[in-house]
Write a protein that holds these residues in place. Structure first.
Motif, PDB file in Angstrom:
ATOM      1  N   ARG A  62     -54.075  36.756  55.323  1.00 48.20           N
ATOM      2  CA  ARG A  62     -52.624  36.835  55.081  1.00 48.20           C
ATOM      3  C   ARG A  62     -52.322  37.615  53.810  1.00 48.20           C
ATOM      4  O   ARG A  62     -51.361  38.395  53.758  1.00 48.20           O
ATOM      5  N   GLU A  84     -52.625  41.307  54.601  1.00 53.43           N
ATOM      6  CA  GLU A  84     -51.458  41.764  55.369  1.00 53.43           C
ATOM      7  C   GLU A  84     -50.243  41.924  54.457  1.00 53.43           C
ATOM      8  O   GLU A  84     -49.501  42.915  54.542  1.00 53.43           O
ATOM      9  N   HIS A  85     -50.046  40.966  53.578  1.00 56.18           N
ATOM     10  CA  HIS A  85     -48.918  41.036  52.650  1.00 56.18           C
ATOM     11  C   HIS A  85     -49.078  42.231  51.711  1.00 56.18           C
ATOM     12  O   HIS A  85     -48.096  42.937  51.419  1.00 56.18           O
ATOM     13  N   ASP A  92     -46.323  36.416  46.295  1.00 58.90           N
ATOM     14  CA  ASP A  92     -45.295  37.217  45.638  1.00 58.90           C
ATOM     15  C   ASP A  92     -45.828  37.954  44.405  1.00 58.90           C
ATOM     16  O   ASP A  92     -45.260  38.964  43.997  1.00 58.90           O
ATOM     17  N   LYS A 127     -54.489  46.875  60.818  1.00 59.33           N
ATOM     18  CA  LYS A 127     -53.414  46.305  60.015  1.00 59.33           C
ATOM     19  C   LYS A 127     -53.084  47.179  58.797  1.00 59.33           C
ATOM     20  O   LYS A 127     -52.164  46.859  58.037  1.00 59.33           O
ATOM     21  N   GLY A 173     -48.588  49.720  51.096  1.00 59.06           N
ATOM     22  CA  GLY A 173     -48.586  50.700  52.164  1.00 59.06           C
ATOM     23  C   GLY A 173     -49.921  50.792  52.881  1.00 59.06           C
ATOM     24  O   GLY A 173     -50.962  50.362  52.370  1.00 59.06           O
ATOM     25  N   ARG A 174     -49.906  51.349  54.084  1.00 54.58           N
ATOM     26  CA  ARG A 174     -51.123  51.522  54.883  1.00 54.58           C
ATOM     27  C   ARG A 174     -52.112  52.433  54.148  1.00 54.58           C
ATOM     28  O   ARG A 174     -51.732  53.447  53.568  1.00 54.58           O
ATOM     29  N   VAL A 218     -50.554  45.075  52.248  1.00 49.44           N
ATOM     30  CA  VAL A 218     -50.220  46.316  52.949  1.00 49.44           C
ATOM     31  C   VAL A 218     -48.707  46.515  52.974  1.00 49.44           C
ATOM     32  O   VAL A 218     -48.206  47.634  52.813  1.00 49.44           O
ATOM     33  N   GLY A 219     -47.967  45.427  53.137  1.00 52.06           N
ATOM     34  CA  GLY A 219     -46.518  45.528  53.109  1.00 52.06           C
ATOM     35  C   GLY A 219     -45.984  45.979  51.762  1.00 52.06           C
ATOM     36  O   GLY A 219     -44.927  46.615  51.686  1.00 52.06           O
ATOM     37  N   VAL A 220     -46.709  45.681  50.699  1.00 50.86           N
ATOM     38  CA  VAL A 220     -46.283  46.057  49.353  1.00 50.86           C
ATOM     39  C   VAL A 220     -46.779  47.457  48.974  1.00 50.86           C
ATOM     40  O   VAL A 220     -46.014  48.286  48.476  1.00 50.86           O
ATOM     41  N   ARG A 256     -48.244  46.321  41.885  1.00 53.40           N
ATOM     42  CA  ARG A 256     -47.649  47.613  42.262  1.00 53.40           C
ATOM     43  C   ARG A 256     -46.643  48.064  41.208  1.00 53.40           C
ATOM     44  O   ARG A 256     -46.637  49.238  40.808  1.00 53.40           O
TER      45      ARG A 256
END
Length: 403
Positions: free
Chosen positions: A280, A283-284, A236, A318, A290-291, A286-288, A242
């Motif tokens: 992991r 991957e997390h 988290d 990913k 962006g690609r 990228v979710g925050v 960001r």
């Protein structure tokens, strides 16, 4: 006559050779470069690559090759290449007598300035070419205390050799903010903040303080910064980077194979949840972010080509800008004296990485923003294939005049 792109690909191969093998050089030749005045000198923060060289001797950070490609400069007396000066210019010359003219970068203006507390700005943020600067907030790693350093890393050896000689010490947030503002005023437009391993809570709090000082000094909410961190156990906290204003995040996995990760990176294995947790975390992230806004480096040559490319492809799909810059065995590291694969190995990895990037849709701008050194072999493939180098415009201008 070879086309411009063919000549550039020849230069690209030369770059790989010079980067991997280094050059031999006489101190008198180095003195002719006017390092520290007209020409930029190397400031050894984080890692050093020069063998057989006293800490007091200055060297340039990189070569500029005839068509504009840039190759890392590092001294190795075993190299087949040597640097020479003929009274008018500089050349790298191989054992067969092949001579290639080279230039060196001009010294940035802020290198002559100091922060408000009197710290030389050149020791706070180094200039990595192409309007990119790099801040190593700590020039040593706490994993040394438990003998769990990454085996390929010489950050602590660099601190011992160059820390006092070059005045490279811990950087405070205000020093960084003032230096970044000075560099950006001269045209810099991307920075990376990195350093040795520190406890997770201390790391995130420090990075947030640095971002506050950069925003205050530059007046920019988005200062195009990359925060290079260890994989946090609490995923988290990634969102905090960001929110603080960093555009991109770097979490360097170093090697792809889980067994190699355990062997080469014992501290990261034990302190950061192991290799699977690093994946992991990426991957997390990228979710925050962006690609294309998360980067992970692998040390090119520590494992098989197939394994390295497998990791690059899986992570790229990913959304992670995964790359494998060529390994230069660092003096003072546990792997000093080992050999990196031959230059052709690294060229092939770069070609295949570029193909993967094109397949997943990574743009040059994304790769530029996500990386600390904008001069990898992969960056060059974008520059050549998309005709981004100034030499292309120069060639078109000549053709227009001739027509």
């Amino acid at each position: 006559m070879p086309t411009l792109k063919e000549r550039l690909y020849d230069e690209w191969a030369l770059k790989a050779e010079l980067t991997q093998d280094g050059v031999s050089v006489h101190p008198e030749v180095l003195r002719r470069i006017a390092l520290g005045s007209a020409a930029q000198e190397t400031v050894n923060c984080l890692f050093s690559y020069n063998r057989d060289l006293a800490a007091e001797i200055d060297v340039p950070p990189y070569f500029i090759l005839p068509h504009g490609l840039i190759a890392l400069f590092h001294v190795d007396r075993r190299s087949d290449w040597r640097l020479e000066h003929d009274g008018r210019g500089f050349f790298v010359v191989d054992s067969d007598g092949r001579a290639v003219p080279v230039r060196f970068p001009e010294r940035p203006g802020y290198y002559a300035r100091q922060t408000s507390d009197g710290t030389p700005m050149r020791t706070v943020a180094v200039h990595n070419s192409d309007d990119v600067i790099f801040v190593a907030y700590s020039n040593e790693c706490s994993l040394q205390a438990t003998s769990r350093d990454c085996l390929f890393c010489n950050i602590n050896a660099t601190a011992r050799k160059y820390g006092d000689v070059q005045g490279v010490k811990w950087k405070y947030p205000r020093q960084i903010g003032e230096t970044v503002a000075a560099a950006y005023a001269e045209g810099a437009r991307h920075l990376t903040i990195s350093g040795g391993f520190v406890p997770e809570r201390r790391e995130v709090e420090y990075y947030l303080d640095v971002a506050d000082e950069i925003r205050a000094a530059t007046g920019l909410d988005d200062f195009n910064g990359t925060a290079c961190i260890g994989a946090p156990r609490d995923l988290d906290v990634i969102a905090k980077y960001r929110e603080a204003g960093y555009r991109t995040l770097a979490i360097n996995i170093e090697v792809w194979d889980e067994h190699f990760f355990r062997a080469y990176c014992p501290g990261k294995e034990q302190e950061c949840g192991g290799r699977d947790h690093w994946v992991r975390a990426l991957e997390h992230a990228v979710g925050v972010f962006g690609r294309g806004r998360v980067r992970s480096n692998m040390v090119g040559g520590l494992e098989s080509k197939a394994t390295t490319l497998e990791g690059i492809e899986i992570l790229s799909r990913k959304g992670v800008v995964a790359m494998s810059p060529g390994w230069i065995p660092n003096p003072g590291s546990a792997l000093e004296g080992h050999r990196s694969p031959e230059p052709a190995w690294h060229l092939d990895v770069a070609r295949k990485t570029y193909q993967i990037y094109r397949q997943v849709g990574f743009t040059f701008e994304q790769v530029y923003d996500a990386t600390a050194v904008p001069q990898t072999l992969v960056h060059d493939l974008y520059r050549i294939e998309e005709e981004r180098l100034p030499v292309f415009a120069e060639e078109r201008a000549k053709e227009a005049v001739a027509a």
